[in-house]
Design an enzyme around this catalytic site. Structure first.
Site, PDB file in Angstrom:
ATOM      1  N   LYS A  76      13.177  -6.763 -15.086  1.00  0.00           N
ATOM      2  CA  LYS A  76      13.026  -8.173 -14.720  1.00  0.00           C
ATOM      3  C   LYS A  76      13.860  -8.988 -15.698  1.00  0.00           C
ATOM      4  O   LYS A  76      13.864  -8.686 -16.908  1.00  0.00           O
ATOM      5  CB  LYS A  76      11.540  -8.545 -14.799  1.00  0.00           C
ATOM      6  CG  LYS A  76      11.218  -9.966 -14.379  1.00  0.00           C
ATOM      7  CD  LYS A  76       9.701 -10.200 -14.374  1.00  0.00           C
ATOM      8  CE  LYS A  76       9.337 -11.604 -13.943  1.00  0.00           C
ATOM      9  NZ  LYS A  76       7.862 -11.808 -13.887  1.00  0.00           N
ATOM     10  N   SER A 151       5.953 -13.700  -9.673  1.00  0.00           N
ATOM     11  CA  SER A 151       7.311 -14.050  -9.993  1.00  0.00           C
ATOM     12  C   SER A 151       8.249 -12.848 -10.075  1.00  0.00           C
ATOM     13  O   SER A 151       9.461 -13.018 -10.143  1.00  0.00           O
ATOM     14  CB  SER A 151       7.354 -14.796 -11.325  1.00  0.00           C
ATOM     15  OG  SER A 151       6.879 -13.950 -12.369  1.00  0.00           O
ATOM     16  N   SER A 175       1.836 -11.751 -11.405  1.00  0.00           N
ATOM     17  CA  SER A 175       3.221 -11.504 -10.989  1.00  0.00           C
ATOM     18  C   SER A 175       3.656 -10.051 -10.913  1.00  0.00           C
ATOM     19  O   SER A 175       4.784  -9.769 -10.498  1.00  0.00           O
ATOM     20  CB  SER A 175       4.182 -12.252 -11.899  1.00  0.00           C
ATOM     21  OG  SER A 175       4.129 -13.615 -11.603  1.00  0.00           O
TER      22      SER A 175
HETATM   23  N1  GLN Z   1       1.738 -17.543  -9.848  1.00  0.00           N
HETATM   24  C1  GLN Z   1       1.337 -17.685 -11.210  1.00  0.00           C
HETATM   25  C2  GLN Z   1       2.087 -18.828 -11.841  1.00  0.00           C
HETATM   26  O1  GLN Z   1       2.913 -19.377 -11.209  1.00  0.00           O
HETATM   27  C3  GLN Z   1       1.545 -16.414 -11.976  1.00  0.00           C
HETATM   28  C4  GLN Z   1       2.960 -16.129 -12.305  1.00  0.00           C
HETATM   29  C5  GLN Z   1       3.098 -14.928 -13.220  1.00  0.00           C
HETATM   30  O2  GLN Z   1       2.224 -14.068 -13.281  1.00  0.00           O
HETATM   31  N2  GLN Z   1       4.188 -14.917 -13.977  1.00  0.00           N
HETATM   32  O3  GLN Z   1       1.852 -19.193 -12.934  1.00  0.00           O
END
Ligand code: GLN
Length: 483
Positions: A76, A151, A175
């Site tokens: 990532k 994400s 995510s």
């Molecule tokens: N959807 C959550 C956020 O926007 C989690 C994102 C993540 O785990 N990086 O904060």
């Protein structure tokens, strides 16, 4: 070649059926052919990959072995990679080449893994759809009109489309698990502190945790083995021995106590997902598990608490991107304030700016007690609920997401609607617990995930349950058409 799992690749390499160099070339060609449909990579690292593959082949020829030696993966794009762009999905870091490798990157490289590239992601890991990336949205290989989740949507789409067997990802509020659910993968968020955050660009430091995304629990065990462990460079890393995760896969589920929280099945959950989750419970019962209804009474407060704490930490973490030290700088600044304002205004996207503003507001004098402190108190209640539940059960099971992957753009005008989709995943981050999502069926041709949560440092138990389920089901083997 592209259909092989990490475990199959390890056997093939050990049996000299193919070399890492051959495999790497085949996958790079497949990425070049198919990724334009998905947009799952921000950068490809062909040269690095080929030199790592050759080095791994040489190490094997010298008698070395190991499940990751010569295995192709991707990172990532928030794991720092020395001399390689590390963008975090943002215009702010589009020109940033990291001066060092993240601990996770260095550990996997030392184990012989081959880095094919850096995967697309929501900007600064903020999002649940992978639509906030500066490099454009990622498409779900199961239906190119739908989001892959976020994400870590790039890692998920790439692995689901068989562009490579596994990838690293991070999970601040879901995510790893949510994109795993949306793309029919197995993804594991480890216990907070199990995997080093050093060199992982911070979103919300008390919630962020790196982990594996792969097709099977067996592969997650292999990748986690290479990622986990104490790191003196990360002050929140925990000095606990790392167990042999692959060895934990085979245990029997006889007598395993599975708790199913009644709050998980309220309004908001797609009834077709509820049915698939109940089916997976029945399967696990057949394997010897004992099912118990439990309660997590404070779950309803978790989303508002998370969406105060995460932006608060983000507003502090992202203050370092000021146009002076890292990344983007605006043209012709008139003075220092103008430099800060325009560099940040032009370098950050809308969702990141929204979170910085919410976070700075929640932390400001006069509002700190009402919002930030209150959210921290809820965080403790959420953790206490889990501690009470784990006195009665070994594993908690439920849906990973309330709905399957939505259409690209469907929630763009309503950020809160997207936040609500995190309802089942964020509690594990607030409590620091490990969680896993695995394939459990399909709704309208789109994958559905079942989530398992375990007590601290029980990643092996999660992998064991998921592996036993996968030995007795075939959801995880389904391949998206066209890939
Ligand atoms: N959807 C959550 C956020 O926007 C989690 C994102 C993540 O785990 N990086 O904060």
């Amino acid at each position: 070649m592209h259909h092989m799992t990490l475990a199959e690749i390890a056997r093939g390499l050990a049996d000299k059926k193919f070399s890492s160099e051959e495999l790497t070339k085949a996958l790079l060609a497949r990425i070049a052919q198919l990724d334009p449909q998905l947009n799952s990579f921000i950068s490809l690292t062909e040269e690095l990959a080929l030199s790592q593959a050759k080095a791994a082949d040489a190490r094997r020829a010298n008698g070395e072995s190991g499940a990751l030696l010569g295995a192709p993966i991707a990172h990532k794009d928030l794991f720092c990679t020395q001399g390689i762009r590390t963008s975090c999905g943002s215009k702010m870091l589009d020109n940033f080449k990291a001066p060092y490798d993240a601990t996770v990157v260095a550990k996997l490289a030392a184990a012989g893994a081959v880095t094919l590239g850096k995967t697309n992601m929501d900007e600064f890991a903020m999002g649940s759809a992978n639509e906030s990336s500066y490099y454009g949205a990622v498409k779900n290989p199961w239906n190119l009109e739908h989001v892959p989740g976020g994400s870590s949507g790039g890692s998920a789409a790439a692995v689901a489309a068989r562009l490579l067997p596994a990838a690293t990802a991070t999970d601040t509020g879901g995510s790893i698990r949510q994109p795993a659910a949306f793309t029919n993968l197995t993804g594991l968020k480890p216990t907070y502190g199990r995997v080093s955050r050093w060199g992982m660009i911070a979103y919300a430091s008390s919630l962020d945790q790196g982990g594996p995304l792969a097709r099977t629990a067996e592969d997650c065990a292999i990748l986690l083995q290479g990622m986990a462990g104490f790191d003196p460079n990360d002050s929140t890393s925990i000095d606990e021995p790392v167990p042999d995760y692959s060895a934990s896969l085979d245990g029997s589920l006889q007598g395993l106590r599975i708790g199913v929280p009644k709050e998980y099945f309220g309004a908001g959950l797609d009834p077709r997902i509820a049915e698939l989750i109940h089916n997976s419970v029945k399967e696990l019962e057949k394997l010897g598990a004992v099912i118990k209804e439990i309660s997590l009474p404070n779950m309803q407060h978790a989303i508002p608490a998370y969406y105060v704490i995460a932006p608060a930490e983000a507003s502090s973490n992202l203050s370092r991107f000021d146009g002076v030290r890292f990344g983007y700088r605006c043209e012709n600044p008139q003075n220092l304030i103008d430099l800060y304002k325009r560099s940040r205004g032009e370098g950050f996207g809308a969702e990141v700016q929204r979170r910085i503003m919410v976070g700075a507001y929640a932390l400001s004098a006069g509002y700190y007690d009402a919002y930030y402190l209150k959210a921290q108190k809820i965080r403790r209640l959420v953790k206490n609920d889990f501690m009470a539940a784990f006195n009665e059960v070994d594993i908690i099971l439920g849906p990973t997401t309330p709905n399957p992957a939505w259409k690209l753009g469907a929630k763009n005008s309503d950020p809160v609607a997207e936040y609500l989709e995190d309802v089942y995943t964020i509690t594990a981050n607030l409590a620091g617990l490990p969680g896993l999502s695995m394939p459990a069926g399909f709704v309208d041709g789109l994958p559905v995930g079942v989530q398992l949560l375990a007590p601290y440092f029980q990643e092996g138990r999660l992998l064991n349950v998921a592996h036993q389920y996968q030995l007795n089901s075939d959801w995880h083997t389904r391949t998206p058409t066209g890939f």
